[in-house]
Scaffold this motif. Structure first.
Motif, mmCIF file in Angstrom:
data_model
loop_
_atom_site.group_PDB
_atom_site.id
_atom_site.type_symbol
_atom_site.label_atom_id
_atom_site.label_comp_id
_atom_site.label_asym_id
_atom_site.label_seq_id
_atom_site.Cartn_x
_atom_site.Cartn_y
_atom_site.Cartn_z
ATOM 1 N N PHE A 68 0.761 -1.231 0.164
ATOM 2 C CA PHE A 68 0.210 0.046 0.164
ATOM 3 C C PHE A 68 1.091 1.177 0.037
ATOM 4 O O PHE A 68 0.602 2.212 -0.565
ATOM 5 C CB PHE A 68 -0.716 -0.154 1.140
ATOM 6 N N PHE A 69 1.949 1.136 0.672
ATOM 7 C CA PHE A 69 2.816 2.297 0.822
ATOM 8 C C PHE A 69 4.004 2.613 -0.238
ATOM 9 O O PHE A 69 4.846 2.356 -0.216
ATOM 10 C CB PHE A 69 3.774 2.073 2.057
ATOM 11 N N GLN A 70 3.168 3.342 -1.422
ATOM 12 C CA GLN A 70 3.993 3.615 -2.601
ATOM 13 C C GLN A 70 3.488 4.952 -2.833
ATOM 14 O O GLN A 70 2.673 5.489 -2.666
ATOM 15 C CB GLN A 70 3.362 2.632 -3.984
ATOM 16 N N SER A 71 4.415 5.606 -3.733
ATOM 17 C CA SER A 71 4.157 7.110 -4.070
ATOM 18 C C SER A 71 3.112 7.227 -4.942
ATOM 19 O O SER A 71 2.484 8.341 -4.966
ATOM 20 C CB SER A 71 5.638 7.728 -4.601
ATOM 21 N N SER A 72 2.664 6.266 -5.652
ATOM 22 C CA SER A 72 1.645 6.413 -6.242
ATOM 23 C C SER A 72 -0.011 6.154 -5.518
ATOM 24 O O SER A 72 -1.145 6.561 -6.342
ATOM 25 C CB SER A 72 1.416 5.410 -7.648
ATOM 26 N N VAL A 73 0.434 6.100 -4.241
ATOM 27 C CA VAL A 73 -1.007 5.949 -3.491
ATOM 28 C C VAL A 73 -1.448 7.370 -2.696
ATOM 29 O O VAL A 73 -0.527 7.856 -2.342
ATOM 30 C CB VAL A 73 -0.861 4.573 -2.359
ATOM 31 N N THR A 74 -2.525 7.488 -2.919
ATOM 32 C CA THR A 74 -3.227 8.406 -2.191
ATOM 33 C C THR A 74 -4.446 8.051 -1.569
ATOM 34 O O THR A 74 -5.202 7.538 -2.108
ATOM 35 C CB THR A 74 -3.553 9.661 -3.389
ATOM 36 N N SER A 75 -4.513 8.329 -0.094
ATOM 37 C CA SER A 75 -5.524 7.738 0.681
ATOM 38 C C SER A 75 -5.622 8.630 2.125
ATOM 39 O O SER A 75 -4.488 9.007 2.574
ATOM 40 C CB SER A 75 -5.139 6.339 1.025
ATOM 41 N N PRO A 76 -6.653 8.869 2.302
ATOM 42 C CA PRO A 76 -6.994 9.554 3.682
ATOM 43 C C PRO A 76 -6.010 8.690 5.005
ATOM 44 O O PRO A 76 -5.717 9.315 5.948
ATOM 45 C CB PRO A 76 -8.218 9.914 3.947
ATOM 46 N N VAL A 77 -6.149 7.614 4.778
ATOM 47 C CA VAL A 77 -5.383 6.509 5.593
ATOM 48 C C VAL A 77 -3.976 7.066 5.842
ATOM 49 O O VAL A 77 -3.440 7.240 7.044
ATOM 50 C CB VAL A 77 -5.268 5.243 5.345
ATOM 51 N N ILE A 78 -3.227 7.361 4.804
ATOM 52 C CA ILE A 78 -1.803 7.878 4.858
ATOM 53 C C ILE A 78 -1.828 9.451 5.744
ATOM 54 O O ILE A 78 -0.713 9.455 6.682
ATOM 55 C CB ILE A 78 -1.105 8.264 3.345
ATOM 56 N N GLU A 79 -2.911 10.190 5.530
ATOM 57 C CA GLU A 79 -2.721 11.509 6.113
ATOM 58 C C GLU A 79 -3.075 11.136 7.882
ATOM 59 O O GLU A 79 -2.322 11.659 8.549
ATOM 60 C CB GLU A 79 -3.783 12.247 5.621
ATOM 61 N N ALA A 80 -4.115 10.319 8.043
ATOM 62 C CA ALA A 80 -4.276 10.069 9.394
ATOM 63 C C ALA A 80 -2.994 9.228 10.031
ATOM 64 O O ALA A 80 -2.802 9.546 11.169
ATOM 65 C CB ALA A 80 -5.534 8.997 9.431
ATOM 66 N N MET A 81 -2.277 8.398 9.214
ATOM 67 C CA MET A 81 -1.187 8.042 9.897
ATOM 68 C C MET A 81 0.118 9.054 10.166
ATOM 69 O O MET A 81 0.619 9.009 11.186
ATOM 70 C CB MET A 81 -0.382 7.020 8.792
ATOM 71 N N GLY A 82 0.086 9.994 9.353
ATOM 72 C CA GLY A 82 1.046 11.131 9.531
ATOM 73 C C GLY A 82 0.546 11.929 10.838
ATOM 74 O O GLY A 82 1.655 12.214 11.262
ATOM 75 N N TYR A 83 -0.696 12.386 10.877
ATOM 76 C CA TYR A 83 -1.014 13.074 12.200
ATOM 77 C C TYR A 83 -0.735 12.251 13.682
ATOM 78 O O TYR A 83 -0.187 12.705 14.392
ATOM 79 C CB TYR A 83 -2.375 13.350 12.183
ATOM 80 N N ARG A 84 -0.833 10.644 13.436
ATOM 81 C CA ARG A 84 -0.370 10.168 14.457
ATOM 82 C C ARG A 84 1.077 9.997 14.643
ATOM 83 O O ARG A 84 1.487 10.034 15.918
ATOM 84 C CB ARG A 84 -0.845 8.534 14.489
ATOM 85 N N LEU A 85 1.637 10.060 13.721
ATOM 86 C CA LEU A 85 3.318 9.902 13.781
ATOM 87 C C LEU A 85 3.704 11.249 14.356
ATOM 88 O O LEU A 85 4.586 11.421 15.191
ATOM 89 C CB LEU A 85 3.981 10.115 12.351
ATOM 90 N N ILE A 86 2.867 12.417 13.985
ATOM 91 C CA ILE A 86 3.162 13.730 14.828
ATOM 92 C C ILE A 86 2.952 13.572 16.247
ATOM 93 O O ILE A 86 3.875 14.144 17.138
ATOM 94 C CB ILE A 86 2.409 14.814 14.008
#
Length: 142
Positions: A68-86
């Motif tokens: 799932f974690f490829q530069s071609s993937v766009t998903s709100p899941v990736i953004e949610a993950m980013g906020y958790r990492l912050i």
């Protein structure tokens, strides 16, 4: 009780105070969950802001698989993950996360893996099931 969406898309005429009231949270909480907002008086239509904490949701995103974690993937899941990492103090973001997988996501996730004690290939920044499940990425409702 009806579940509140984790993220809200700003509409024309919205203010952060109005959004906070709609989601039964304080303005301070909205600002805490959205560190990318540096001026609470400036938001834009189409902007995605977090309106609920993971504890409010009670559900987490299941591990989507390493492919799932490829530069071609766009998903709100990736953004949610980013906020958790912050939230976990693992950010390598210059401007905050967005929905497309990027090098900043990989670096931030690598920081998370190191925080968990992983090293070498296990800390390359590609999410694996164990580290993902420990991150508790909130469920994203679209």
């Amino acid at each position: 009780m009806e579940r509140t969406a984790e993220f809200y898309i700003v509409k024309r005429g919205d203010t952060l105070s109005k959004i906070a009231v709609m989601h039964h949270v304080t303005l301070d909480r909205i600002l805490e969950w959205n560190p990318q907002i540096t001026n609470p008086d400036i938001i834009h239509p189409g902007q995605r802001i977090r309106v609920a904490a993971p504890e409010t949701q009670g559900e987490y995103e299941p591990f989507p698989g390493a492919d799932f974690f490829q530069s071609s993937v766009t998903s709100p899941v990736i953004e949610a993950m980013g906020y958790r990492l912050i939230e976990e103090g693992c950010s390598a973001y210059a401007d905050g996360p967005d929905s497309q997988w990027s090098e900043a996501d990989r670096k931030s996730y690598s920081n998370w893996q190191h925080k968990l004690g992983f090293s070498g290939q296990d800390a390359d920044g590609t999410p694996g099931r164990t580290s993902w499940e420990r991150l508790h990425v909130p469920a994203v409702y679209q």
